[in-house]
Design a protein around this motif. Structure first.
Motif, PDB file in Angstrom:
ATOM      1  N   ASP A  69       0.801  -1.222   0.000  1.00  0.00           N
ATOM      2  CA  ASP A  69       0.000   0.000   0.000  1.00  0.00           C
ATOM      3  C   ASP A  69       0.833   1.270   0.000  1.00  0.00           C
ATOM      4  O   ASP A  69       0.297   2.367  -0.137  1.00  0.00           O
ATOM      5  CB  ASP A  69      -0.908   0.038   1.245  1.00  0.00           C
ATOM      6  CG  ASP A  69      -2.102  -0.878   1.092  1.00  0.00           C
ATOM      7  OD1 ASP A  69      -2.373  -1.289  -0.042  1.00  0.00           O
ATOM      8  OD2 ASP A  69      -2.753  -1.168   2.111  1.00  0.00           O
ATOM      9  N   LEU A  70       2.143   1.132   0.212  1.00  0.00           N
ATOM     10  CA  LEU A  70       2.999   2.314   0.280  1.00  0.00           C
ATOM     11  C   LEU A  70       3.153   2.983  -1.085  1.00  0.00           C
ATOM     12  O   LEU A  70       3.553   4.147  -1.186  1.00  0.00           O
ATOM     13  CB  LEU A  70       4.381   1.894   0.807  1.00  0.00           C
ATOM     14  CG  LEU A  70       5.172   2.909   1.613  1.00  0.00           C
ATOM     15  CD1 LEU A  70       4.400   3.396   2.820  1.00  0.00           C
ATOM     16  CD2 LEU A  70       6.491   2.289   2.057  1.00  0.00           C
ATOM     17  N   TYR A 113       0.935   2.678 -14.018  1.00  0.00           N
ATOM     18  CA  TYR A 113       2.035   3.551 -13.630  1.00  0.00           C
ATOM     19  C   TYR A 113       2.105   3.630 -12.111  1.00  0.00           C
ATOM     20  O   TYR A 113       1.204   3.178 -11.411  1.00  0.00           O
ATOM     21  CB  TYR A 113       1.834   4.954 -14.217  1.00  0.00           C
ATOM     22  CG  TYR A 113       2.037   4.971 -15.710  1.00  0.00           C
ATOM     23  CD1 TYR A 113       3.250   5.360 -16.255  1.00  0.00           C
ATOM     24  CD2 TYR A 113       1.020   4.551 -16.564  1.00  0.00           C
ATOM     25  CE1 TYR A 113       3.451   5.351 -17.626  1.00  0.00           C
ATOM     26  CE2 TYR A 113       1.219   4.531 -17.943  1.00  0.00           C
ATOM     27  CZ  TYR A 113       2.438   4.930 -18.468  1.00  0.00           C
ATOM     28  OH  TYR A 113       2.655   4.906 -19.812  1.00  0.00           O
ATOM     29  N   LEU A 147       3.945   6.310  -8.790  1.00  0.00           N
ATOM     30  CA  LEU A 147       4.720   7.495  -8.420  1.00  0.00           C
ATOM     31  C   LEU A 147       5.953   7.005  -7.681  1.00  0.00           C
ATOM     32  O   LEU A 147       5.830   6.311  -6.666  1.00  0.00           O
ATOM     33  CB  LEU A 147       3.871   8.438  -7.563  1.00  0.00           C
ATOM     34  CG  LEU A 147       2.608   8.971  -8.241  1.00  0.00           C
ATOM     35  CD1 LEU A 147       1.848   9.915  -7.297  1.00  0.00           C
ATOM     36  CD2 LEU A 147       2.950   9.698  -9.544  1.00  0.00           C
ATOM     37  N   ARG A 173      -5.646  10.758 -12.650  1.00  0.00           N
ATOM     38  CA  ARG A 173      -6.397  10.612 -11.403  1.00  0.00           C
ATOM     39  C   ARG A 173      -5.935   9.356 -10.678  1.00  0.00           C
ATOM     40  O   ARG A 173      -5.565   8.363 -11.317  1.00  0.00           O
ATOM     41  CB  ARG A 173      -7.892  10.487 -11.701  1.00  0.00           C
ATOM     42  CG  ARG A 173      -8.514  11.707 -12.370  1.00  0.00           C
ATOM     43  CD  ARG A 173      -9.970  11.470 -12.720  1.00  0.00           C
ATOM     44  NE  ARG A 173     -10.588  12.655 -13.296  1.00  0.00           N
ATOM     45  CZ  ARG A 173     -10.521  12.990 -14.586  1.00  0.00           C
ATOM     46  NH1 ARG A 173      -9.874  12.214 -15.438  1.00  0.00           N
ATOM     47  NH2 ARG A 173     -11.108  14.091 -15.025  1.00  0.00           N
ATOM     48  N   LEU A 174      -5.945   9.369  -9.369  1.00  0.00           N
ATOM     49  CA  LEU A 174      -5.546   8.177  -8.610  1.00  0.00           C
ATOM     50  C   LEU A 174      -6.214   8.159  -7.252  1.00  0.00           C
ATOM     51  O   LEU A 174      -6.780   9.156  -6.818  1.00  0.00           O
ATOM     52  CB  LEU A 174      -4.020   8.097  -8.468  1.00  0.00           C
ATOM     53  CG  LEU A 174      -3.303   9.127  -7.605  1.00  0.00           C
ATOM     54  CD1 LEU A 174      -1.947   8.566  -7.174  1.00  0.00           C
ATOM     55  CD2 LEU A 174      -3.066  10.416  -8.363  1.00  0.00           C
ATOM     56  N   ARG A 175      -6.161   6.997  -6.619  1.00  0.00           N
ATOM     57  CA  ARG A 175      -6.725   6.843  -5.278  1.00  0.00           C
ATOM     58  C   ARG A 175      -5.599   6.536  -4.305  1.00  0.00           C
ATOM     59  O   ARG A 175      -4.635   5.855  -4.643  1.00  0.00           O
ATOM     60  CB  ARG A 175      -7.688   5.646  -5.266  1.00  0.00           C
ATOM     61  CG  ARG A 175      -8.951   5.888  -6.053  1.00  0.00           C
ATOM     62  CD  ARG A 175     -10.185   5.487  -5.234  1.00  0.00           C
ATOM     63  NE  ARG A 175     -11.366   6.153  -5.750  1.00  0.00           N
ATOM     64  CZ  ARG A 175     -12.248   5.561  -6.569  1.00  0.00           C
ATOM     65  NH1 ARG A 175     -12.094   4.290  -6.897  1.00  0.00           N
ATOM     66  NH2 ARG A 175     -13.291   6.233  -7.010  1.00  0.00           N
ATOM     67  N   PHE A 183       1.888   4.613  -4.545  1.00  0.00           N
ATOM     68  CA  PHE A 183       0.768   5.223  -5.260  1.00  0.00           C
ATOM     69  C   PHE A 183       0.742   4.631  -6.669  1.00  0.00           C
ATOM     70  O   PHE A 183       1.727   4.743  -7.400  1.00  0.00           O
ATOM     71  CB  PHE A 183       0.957   6.734  -5.379  1.00  0.00           C
ATOM     72  CG  PHE A 183       0.618   7.509  -4.145  1.00  0.00           C
ATOM     73  CD1 PHE A 183      -0.705   7.687  -3.763  1.00  0.00           C
ATOM     74  CD2 PHE A 183       1.616   8.070  -3.374  1.00  0.00           C
ATOM     75  CE1 PHE A 183      -1.021   8.420  -2.626  1.00  0.00           C
ATOM     76  CE2 PHE A 183       1.310   8.806  -2.238  1.00  0.00           C
ATOM     77  CZ  PHE A 183      -0.013   8.977  -1.861  1.00  0.00           C
ATOM     78  N   ARG A 184      -0.358   4.007  -7.030  1.00  0.00           N
ATOM     79  CA  ARG A 184      -0.488   3.400  -8.351  1.00  0.00           C
ATOM     80  C   ARG A 184      -1.586   4.124  -9.124  1.00  0.00           C
ATOM     81  O   ARG A 184      -2.569   4.563  -8.548  1.00  0.00           O
ATOM     82  CB  ARG A 184      -0.851   1.929  -8.233  1.00  0.00           C
ATOM     83  CG  ARG A 184       0.197   1.080  -7.515  1.00  0.00           C
ATOM     84  CD  ARG A 184      -0.290  -0.356  -7.328  1.00  0.00           C
ATOM     85  NE  ARG A 184       0.729  -1.197  -6.717  1.00  0.00           N
ATOM     86  CZ  ARG A 184       0.941  -1.286  -5.400  1.00  0.00           C
ATOM     87  NH1 ARG A 184       0.195  -0.588  -4.566  1.00  0.00           N
ATOM     88  NH2 ARG A 184       1.891  -2.067  -4.921  1.00  0.00           N
ATOM     89  N   LEU A 185      -1.425   4.219 -10.432  1.00  0.00           N
ATOM     90  CA  LEU A 185      -2.459   4.871 -11.232  1.00  0.00           C
ATOM     91  C   LEU A 185      -2.438   4.326 -12.660  1.00  0.00           C
ATOM     92  O   LEU A 185      -1.490   3.645 -13.056  1.00  0.00           O
ATOM     93  CB  LEU A 185      -2.295   6.391 -11.227  1.00  0.00           C
ATOM     94  CG  LEU A 185      -1.086   7.024 -11.916  1.00  0.00           C
ATOM     95  CD1 LEU A 185      -1.389   8.483 -12.227  1.00  0.00           C
ATOM     96  CD2 LEU A 185       0.148   6.955 -11.030  1.00  0.00           C
ATOM     97  N   ARG A 186      -3.499   4.622 -13.397  1.00  0.00           N
ATOM     98  CA  ARG A 186      -3.609   4.212 -14.793  1.00  0.00           C
ATOM     99  C   ARG A 186      -3.649   5.444 -15.666  1.00  0.00           C
ATOM    100  O   ARG A 186      -4.210   6.465 -15.291  1.00  0.00           O
ATOM    101  CB  ARG A 186      -4.921   3.446 -15.005  1.00  0.00           C
ATOM    102  CG  ARG A 186      -4.940   2.087 -14.351  1.00  0.00           C
ATOM    103  CD  ARG A 186      -5.464   1.027 -15.329  1.00  0.00           C
ATOM    104  NE  ARG A 186      -5.018  -0.289 -14.900  1.00  0.00           N
ATOM    105  CZ  ARG A 186      -5.803  -1.152 -14.244  1.00  0.00           C
ATOM    106  NH1 ARG A 186      -7.068  -0.832 -14.000  1.00  0.00           N
ATOM    107  NH2 ARG A 186      -5.335  -2.317 -13.874  1.00  0.00           N
ATOM    108  N   ARG A 193      -4.483   4.905  -0.353  1.00  0.00           N
ATOM    109  CA  ARG A 193      -4.760   3.619   0.294  1.00  0.00           C
ATOM    110  C   ARG A 193      -6.105   3.615   1.009  1.00  0.00           C
ATOM    111  O   ARG A 193      -6.644   2.544   1.283  1.00  0.00           O
ATOM    112  CB  ARG A 193      -3.633   3.242   1.259  1.00  0.00           C
ATOM    113  CG  ARG A 193      -3.471   4.212   2.413  1.00  0.00           C
ATOM    114  CD  ARG A 193      -2.697   3.563   3.556  1.00  0.00           C
ATOM    115  NE  ARG A 193      -1.288   3.398   3.268  1.00  0.00           N
ATOM    116  CZ  ARG A 193      -0.549   2.428   3.796  1.00  0.00           C
ATOM    117  NH1 ARG A 193      -1.094   1.536   4.604  1.00  0.00           N
ATOM    118  NH2 ARG A 193       0.734   2.349   3.510  1.00  0.00           N
TER     119      ARG A 193
END
Lengths: 569, 569
Positions: A96-97, A109, A111, B100-102, A99-102, B104
């Motif tokens: 969870d550490l 992708y 960060l 955009r991202l979420r 940051f994941r995104l699409r 945890r």
């Protein structure tokens, strides 16, 4: 040329009398109150003008010392594709550490939390021969970690500034040199920043690799606990403290003897029942390692550090054992487990080094309401693997000299790692060697928390009146306070311009409608090392110089004050 | 002090003979070939040591000129919470352009494309009175936009460096002053960078607001087309070009006459059938505006710019009409639509200003195979709304002087906006005014593409041998080439250290095993303004100075060469 004179009358500065309610630590309270930083969202901070200057000053010192060891500055993206982190395994390991995104095309992708993978790819692309190495690359860049509990203001943010560098060598000697260069550069950097720090041995966590040291700044707000030895100077992250116990003769003990011990499923009840100290008992903690039930043996008076255990066993997953797990294993008698006849058979047996060959223990007999005494390691049971997994306590023996260790809290401001070939192996990073054959590259990775160093500095140097910056890092050299009416304001601005023209960085408090008392308090809170007060004696051409730290004041003619400040620059 | 002398033998530099296959533009080809940047993923670039220096030089010039207009530097997060962008409406408006991202905990975040919302919140938090204003805040920061087609290397990346600033004032005069200060600062910045540019009128797009100008650097790689007038100096983004046509007398035309025009559903077939130029016909394009069918009337020889139309009608959504839409509207005869009897009734009617009152047209008669001539605006139909929506073409009249416009391509390197109260209204940003009542703040927003300026500079200054940087921006002042054996290498290093000690930034090509020809070609490719060659005459203490741009060479004694370079610094 950057603006050297900053007029507070034209600045967006708002100091606060009260710290925000959630500010638990000194640096958080003061940096917010003095208008250096402002919270945008949990763990996401804005650097206001004063804060940006301090941050830039820290970055400048870091940059100069990195350049001095021949490191080359680059800037890599913070937004990174998933693939290289899949190759290294860290896409999952970070959990969870990360940051994941699409992106709009559905590509994955992240960060960047740290950039080992991307630097490895970069060097694989650019270096082909041993002649292209050694090389040290660094960047001062924004990093991202989705902390579970961002806190302490900028000390543990989710977006932060970090200097990360990476060394690439063809042999271990080269890596050792790069490591030493970094260690020396870090010592110079933290000395220039005016930080009090300790270099402590560390385990390297998710980074992998071998030799590793942390630079910790002792502070109450610190989130790391480290052990230090007043006798020999040894210092280590508590996770890295090791214990060595010499083996004894297993035959020196009486034979194993079973004891009827009804209703004694805990160490406390057992110790009371048999009239022995908890330290004479052996606690067998059951955990699941990648689903397999495993026992961890430690002296009854010690606690197992599950985080430390997980670090040692990573990437295996460590979980606690549940009632359901016991239900599937009738051979494990809850509260009465012992290693004799079981270790290596019913479960793998991990033990603390204190459970050394030849030591005798009181422990469970694997039958209800029954324990055994004189259970001897190496005679009645065997240990599969020794690991340092107990929580270190004050007075534990120093691994270096045996004296009692002390425990302190510190802020991790730097970390140096000898990564070895972990990433080079993952990415097949070879160069053509001197003998014409491919050589696998060996790497180091080295970090400094640039924004965190600002927090550590605030924490270490502040006093009850406010911030108190070291000279090289302060947002200005002099804080000129116009304490009075038009004549004071006019002289204050004139003095500020003269100091600015001489190359000093100056803050001028020329705000209208504020009492001298308010301005003095703000000057103390903001923490520029020297305060120049243009007050009652201004009509006589005299001003006061005040040392922010000592509080020493001296009245002198304005020209002399200016000359002295220029000379002290 | 930063390392002034950079030895290429110790640098991670790899120049390429061939540009990457996908590199379509000059700056992309050369910046990759010369080892300034490296692609990490689509639209994500790493700045290598030479590139980082150029990027820093551009940032330094921008910073100095922003400081000079009294702007205060801050640094806001790039990772931002969703809420403020919901308040402004941009969370939706940006569409796919927004990453955009979420986190945890499931909270919604975005990567900042620009920061109006966060700066508005910041000032709302810090400023309470008119005395706290005016203020200009800026940052040089990493920005993110998920471009549909990232291309041209660093010219249109998905992560890029931008200077964004924001002005806050209590009245329109203050905003006009902040706008003028920025305009003048930008002129100084681009002049110092050595960029050729045009200031063009612009529409402000998703940013909202009123007055707005773009700084465009003419270049073949430019993605913006702008119109310029050689006669009067007028220049505007083609989206901002306006047309004014004086009204004429509707009664001056013969009465409307219907024509039997079988099989003429297109302008081409109609014009051929009636023997009139396409410019005499009226084209009625049907679109849906927020679902409502709308007609757009333009001269038959012109194209509707749907993007421009969408900009004008935003935030309404503009879509093309489909066969299904026609099926629901039997009153609309495909290919034979005309505004007479329909405009304002069957559909709202938007028209190009060329469809002015009193102009007569040949257009559809709203019956199959039938058109009408002498269809006069203001007599036979009315226009609901005039909008400039046709694609501008070379020779169109200059809105300022009426001469023919030319079209050029340019790179948008800067943009200044008078936002007005759009964001202040959204966030209720008021301060206490001079009269003791709350005053709504008015804002400006101003951007410079810092990484893009590097691309624009490369594009404008390169020649067929490689990059060719202006002095202030070059990665070094002098490129010393050791062209020969040990004697040359030794002298080259000596010269470099002497130049470095005098404060010049020096690259030294002391790489072993490379021919002078390869080194000369690399020096031309890298593009440092002055090349100092230590070659055949080195044993006689003579070197050559070469001007990278003109190619002029001069042999002279080494001491004289060093003196001259120091003097020219």
């Amino acid at each position: 040329m950057a603006a050297r004179v900053q007029y507070l009358s034209a600045s967006l500065l708002k100091t606060l009398r009260e710290a925000p309610a959630d500010a638990e630590t000194l640096n958080h309270r003061l940096l917010v109150r003095a208008g250096y930083v402002r919270r945008s969202a949990a763990g996401l901070w804005s650097w206001l003008p004063l804060g940006k200057r301090v941050l830039d000053n820290v970055a400048r010192v870091v940059r100069e010392e990195m350049d001095a060891i021949g490191a080359q500055e680059v800037l890599l993206p913070a937004l990174l594709p998933r693939e290289p982190y899949e190759v290294s395994g860290r896409y999952e390991e970070y959990g969870d550490l990360l940051f994941r995104l699409r992106d709009r095309k559905g590509g994955d992708y992240l960060l960047g939390p740290t950039h080992e993978e991307i630097f490895t790819q970069l060097v694989k692309d650019q270096a082909t021969s041993y002649k292209d190495l050694p090389v040290i690359l660094y960047q001062i860049q924004t990093k991202y970690r989705d902390e579970a509990r961002p806190r302490s203001g900028i000390l543990r943010g989710r977006e932060f500034q970090m200097k990360d560098s990476y060394s690439f060598d063809t042999d271990d000697e080269g890596l050792a040199t790069a490591y030493r260069l970094h260690r020396e550069a870090y010592i110079r950097i933290f000395a220039r920043l005016g930080l009090d720090y300790r270099i402590v041995s560390a385990v390297s966590g998710a980074m992998g690799g071998s030799a590793s040291e942390e630079f910790l700044a002792p502070a109450a707000a610190g989130e790391d606990t480290f052990a230090s030895c007043a006798a020999c100077g040894y210092a280590a992250n508590t996770e890295a403290v090791t214990v060595t116990v010499p083996p004894a003769d297993p035959a020196a003990h009486p034979p194993l003897e079973e004891l009827d011990t009804p209703d004694t499923p805990t160490i406390e009840t057992l110790a009371a029942h048999v009239g022995a100290p908890a330290s004479a008992t052996l606690k067998n903690l059951l955990v699941k390692v990648d689903g397999e039930i495993t026992a961890v043996g430690v002296p009854g008076d010690r606690e197992v550090d599950l985080g430390k255990l997980a670090e040692h066993l990573a990437p295996a997953v460590v979980e606690v054992v549940t009632a359901e797990d016991f239900a599937t294993r009738p051979d494990l008698v809850r509260g009465y487990v012992g290693p004799q006849g079981m270790a290596g058979k019913a479960f793998p047996y991990i033990a603390d080094p204190r459970v050394a060959p030849g030591t005798a223990w009181i422990t469970g007999a694997n039958r209800p309401d029954t324990h055994a005494r004189n259970v001897v390691c190496g005679r009645d049971f065997e240990v599969d693997r020794y690991l340092d997994v107990v929580v270190v306590e004050p007075g534990d023996p120093c691994p270096s000299c045996g004296a009692g260790l002390g425990l302190e809290r510190g802020i991790e401001i730097g970390h140096i790692f000898q990564l070895g070939r972990k990433y080079a192996d993952a990415f097949a990073l070879d160069v053509l060697g001197r003998e014409g054959k491919p050589v696998r590259v060996t790497m180091g990775s080295y970090g400094i928390g640039v924004s965190r160093a600002v927090a550590a500095l605030a924490e270490q140097t502040a006093d009850d009146r406010g911030l108190c910056w070291p000279k090289e890092i302060a947002p200005a050299d002099v804080h000129v306070v116009a304490a009075g009416k038009a004549v004071q304001t006019e002289l204050a601005r004139d003095v500020a311009e003269r100091l600015g023209a001489a190359g000093l960085r100056v803050l001028v408090d020329d705000r209208a409608g504020l009492s001298p008392g308010v301005k003095f308090a703000d000057a103390e809170l903001i923490g520029v090392p020297t305060i120049l007060i243009v007050g009652r004696a201004a009509p006589d051409g005299r001003v006061e110089l005040k040392d922010r730290r000592t509080g020493e004041r001296e009245e002198l003619p304005v020209d002399e004050a200016i000359e002295r400040l220029i000379a002290a620059r």
